[in-house]
Design an enzyme around this catalytic site. Structure first.
Site, PDB file in Angstrom:
ATOM      1  N   ARG A  83       0.796  -1.226   0.000  1.00  0.00           N
ATOM      2  CA  ARG A  83       0.000   0.000   0.000  1.00  0.00           C
ATOM      3  C   ARG A  83       0.833   1.283   0.000  1.00  0.00           C
ATOM      4  NH1 ARG A  83      -2.649  -3.850   2.951  1.00  0.00           N
ATOM      5  NH2 ARG A  83      -4.744  -4.323   2.192  1.00  0.00           N
ATOM      6  N   LYS A 113       2.108  10.725 -12.048  1.00  0.00           N
ATOM      7  CA  LYS A 113       1.202   9.850 -12.771  1.00  0.00           C
ATOM      8  C   LYS A 113       1.892   8.510 -12.993  1.00  0.00           C
ATOM      9  CE  LYS A 113      -1.992  12.628 -15.538  1.00  0.00           C
ATOM     10  NZ  LYS A 113      -2.417  12.903 -16.927  1.00  0.00           N
ATOM     11  N   GLU A 140       7.016  16.423 -26.645  1.00  0.00           N
ATOM     12  CA  GLU A 140       6.477  16.928 -25.384  1.00  0.00           C
ATOM     13  C   GLU A 140       7.044  18.318 -25.063  1.00  0.00           C
ATOM     14  OE1 GLU A 140       4.084  15.772 -23.674  1.00  0.00           O
ATOM     15  OE2 GLU A 140       3.919  13.627 -24.084  1.00  0.00           O
ATOM     16  N   LYS A 174       5.959  21.925 -16.155  1.00  0.00           N
ATOM     17  CA  LYS A 174       5.223  20.783 -15.585  1.00  0.00           C
ATOM     18  C   LYS A 174       5.072  20.936 -14.078  1.00  0.00           C
ATOM     19  CE  LYS A 174       3.527  16.471 -15.850  1.00  0.00           C
ATOM     20  NZ  LYS A 174       4.227  15.313 -16.414  1.00  0.00           N
ATOM     21  N   GLU A 179      -5.346  16.449 -11.531  1.00  0.00           N
ATOM     22  CA  GLU A 179      -5.899  16.693 -12.860  1.00  0.00           C
ATOM     23  C   GLU A 179      -7.386  17.013 -12.815  1.00  0.00           C
ATOM     24  OE1 GLU A 179      -4.057  14.820 -16.564  1.00  0.00           O
ATOM     25  OE2 GLU A 179      -5.963  13.755 -16.422  1.00  0.00           O
ATOM     26  N   ARG A 214      -4.289  20.727 -15.012  1.00  0.00           N
ATOM     27  CA  ARG A 214      -3.298  19.739 -15.422  1.00  0.00           C
ATOM     28  C   ARG A 214      -3.695  19.023 -16.709  1.00  0.00           C
ATOM     29  NH1 ARG A 214      -0.138  15.214 -11.672  1.00  0.00           N
ATOM     30  NH2 ARG A 214       1.057  14.327 -13.399  1.00  0.00           N
ATOM     31  N   ASN A 242      -2.187  17.586 -21.725  1.00  0.00           N
ATOM     32  CA  ASN A 242      -2.481  16.469 -22.621  1.00  0.00           C
ATOM     33  C   ASN A 242      -2.857  16.920 -24.028  1.00  0.00           C
ATOM     34  OD1 ASN A 242      -2.108  14.315 -20.724  1.00  0.00           O
ATOM     35  ND2 ASN A 242      -4.041  14.910 -19.773  1.00  0.00           N
ATOM     36  N   HIS A 277      -3.006  14.383 -26.876  1.00  0.00           N
ATOM     37  CA  HIS A 277      -2.907  13.036 -26.321  1.00  0.00           C
ATOM     38  C   HIS A 277      -4.158  12.198 -26.573  1.00  0.00           C
ATOM     39  CE1 HIS A 277       0.658  14.665 -24.529  1.00  0.00           C
ATOM     40  NE2 HIS A 277       0.905  13.570 -23.841  1.00  0.00           N
ATOM     41  N   HIS A 303      -3.219   8.881 -28.098  1.00  0.00           N
ATOM     42  CA  HIS A 303      -3.487   7.606 -27.427  1.00  0.00           C
ATOM     43  C   HIS A 303      -4.341   6.701 -28.308  1.00  0.00           C
ATOM     44  CE1 HIS A 303      -2.740   9.317 -23.115  1.00  0.00           C
ATOM     45  NE2 HIS A 303      -1.632   9.159 -23.806  1.00  0.00           N
ATOM     46  N   HIS A 306       5.551   7.051 -28.224  1.00  0.00           N
ATOM     47  CA  HIS A 306       4.521   7.912 -27.655  1.00  0.00           C
ATOM     48  C   HIS A 306       4.591   9.325 -28.226  1.00  0.00           C
ATOM     49  CE1 HIS A 306       1.760   9.660 -24.797  1.00  0.00           C
ATOM     50  NE2 HIS A 306       2.684  10.485 -24.339  1.00  0.00           N
TER      51      HIS A 306
END
Length: 445
Positions: free
Chosen positions: A201, A223, A265, A307, A317, A321, A325, A328, A332, A345
């Protein structure tokens, strides 16, 4: 076309006030009322307020980087920049400089406990694993280091591969007072971070990104996660590292295609919030591709500052935030539809950014010059400006239907609006423009 009533990141309305150290509560008025937020800043931080035309205000803070706190003379001479990610008791530094893998103090001060698990891959292990183990144990015989070497590639960013990390941790009897170290690119960072977030955990972890993509983006902000066969990054957690150590010398072994992928990026930051940085990129793209050390160091520093500023204000997010993206959603979809690993990517994001820019133009939110500048800089960076030919409208729609930014059945997109450096995160757009963009960049069937 329909106008937008969404949050936007644009030029500050007035000169930003200075903030003192600590937590300060500020009230801002918008057309829908007043919002109260708390902002934590360092003495060098400053904040400006951007125009917001909805129920959500998106602040934007200007760049800042902290001076190096000198732990040893060797460390101080190697670290060229420290960028702080300010998240209260979860704050952490990003160390940037050449030769940092050979500065044991930087790593050792962030290790918790006596057991360390280094997670890396088959490409990076022969290059840097021995040096990292030496840095972790130099002058410190109490620390024992285990490693797990995973296969390299986006197609291995899945539950089956993740289990190899847990297998090694359990076999090595790692307990709650241990530290996981991610040594590699974005895939390794995401998987190691997710493993650290969930093993007993939550255990301490450190990011050592070795690709430009990871150094400017994925290693910063917490992330973590893995891919599902139907959608990218749908399984994961927000989990912050103790530090990010960016040894710029690792870029010397990076293939040209991987370097270009990371530059995608870098370009993104300029488009969504930092016009001056974008203009710098236009002037220095040849130097970046030639691996000029000073140009790369500045690009990494400025990207990390952008960032860090966004993450400090919106860790989970909720709005601001999400603007990170840009491209993206389409990118994606390309990765999922074409097959993970077929395109890098950054290559998929580059094509996705062109699609987002095209849609922004169709909506009348940006002018022709921005469209052309985006296409030109991506071409110069040797990045694709259209999806692979096999992508169809149906493939795009299937993938974006399960995008993380869908809320209440509505797809929210990051689109450019206004002058260079302005963007919106919105579901309030003319659906006809989306359909026209998909049809323009893919086959109808």
């Amino acid at each position: 076309m329909a106008g937008s009533s969404s949050s936007s990141i644009q030029s500050p309305l007035r000169s930003p006030p200075r903030l003192s150290r600590g937590l300060r509560t500020l009230s801002f008025s918008s057309f829908s009322g007043t919002r109260v937020i708390s902002v934590r800043s360092t003495p060098v931080g400053r904040i400006g307020i951007c125009c917001a035309l909805s129920d959500q205000i998106l602040p934007r803070i200007a760049s800042s980087s902290a001076p190096v706190m000198e732990p040893t003379r060797d460390a101080a001479s190697r670290v060229s920049t420290v960028v702080d990610v300010n998240l209260g008791d979860r704050s952490y530094p990003i160390y940037i400089g050449p030769g940092l893998l050979d500065v044991p103090d930087l790593l050792q001060r962030h290790v918790v406990g006596k057991r360390v698990l280094v997670v890396t891959n088959t490409t990076i292990a022969p290059l840097y694993l021995e040096r990292v183990v030496e840095a972790l144990t130099h002058g410190n015989s109490n620390v024992s280091v285990e490693s797990v070497i995973l296969p390299d590639g986006e197609k291995y960013k899945n539950m089956e591969t993740l289990m190899k990390v847990f297998d090694k941790a359990i076999e090595s009897r790692m307990d709650r007072r241990c530290t996981f170290v991610a040594l590699g690119g974005g895939v390794i960072g995401d998987m190691c971070g997710f493993a650290a977030a969930t093993y007993v955990r939550g255990v301490n972890f450190i990011q050592i990104p070795t690709t430009l993509m990871a150094q400017v983006d994925s290693s910063v902000g917490g992330k973590t996660g893995i891919n599902h066969p139907l959608a990218k990054n749908m399984i994961g957690a927000f989990y912050q590292p103790q530090c990010v150590l960016v040894d710029t010398d690792t870029l010397n072994t990076l293939p040209d295609r991987e370097l270009a992928s990371g530059i995608a990026e870098v370009i993104k930051y300029g488009l969504i919030r930092d016009a001056e940085f974008f203009e710098w990129q236009e002037k220095n793209m040849d130097a970046l591709l030639a691996r000029d050390s000073s140009a790369l160091a500045y690009a990494i520093k400025r990207s990390c500052e952008n960032k860090a500023e966004v993450v400090s204000l919106d860790e989970k997010e909720s709005g601001l935030r999400a603007t990170l993206n840009l491209g993206h959603t389409f990118g994606h979809a390309i990765e999922a539809g074409f097959g993970y690993g077929q395109w890098l990517h950054g290559e998929a994001v580059a094509a996705g950014m062109v699609m987002a820019v095209d849609m922004s133009h169709r909506l009348g939110w940006i002018d022709d010059t921005i469209v052309e500048r985006v296409r030109n800089i991506l071409r110069r960076a040797k990045l694709p400006i259209s999806p692979p030919e096999m992508m169809t409208v149906e493939l795009f729609k299937t993938a974006i239907a399960v995008d993380k930014k869908v809320a209440d059945g509505l797809l929210r997109l990051i689109l450019l609006k206004g002058p260079l450096g302005g963007c919106v995160f919105t579901s309030n757009y003319d659906r006809k423009a989306l359909d026209e963009t998909l049809l323009a960049f893919s086959k109808s069937r």
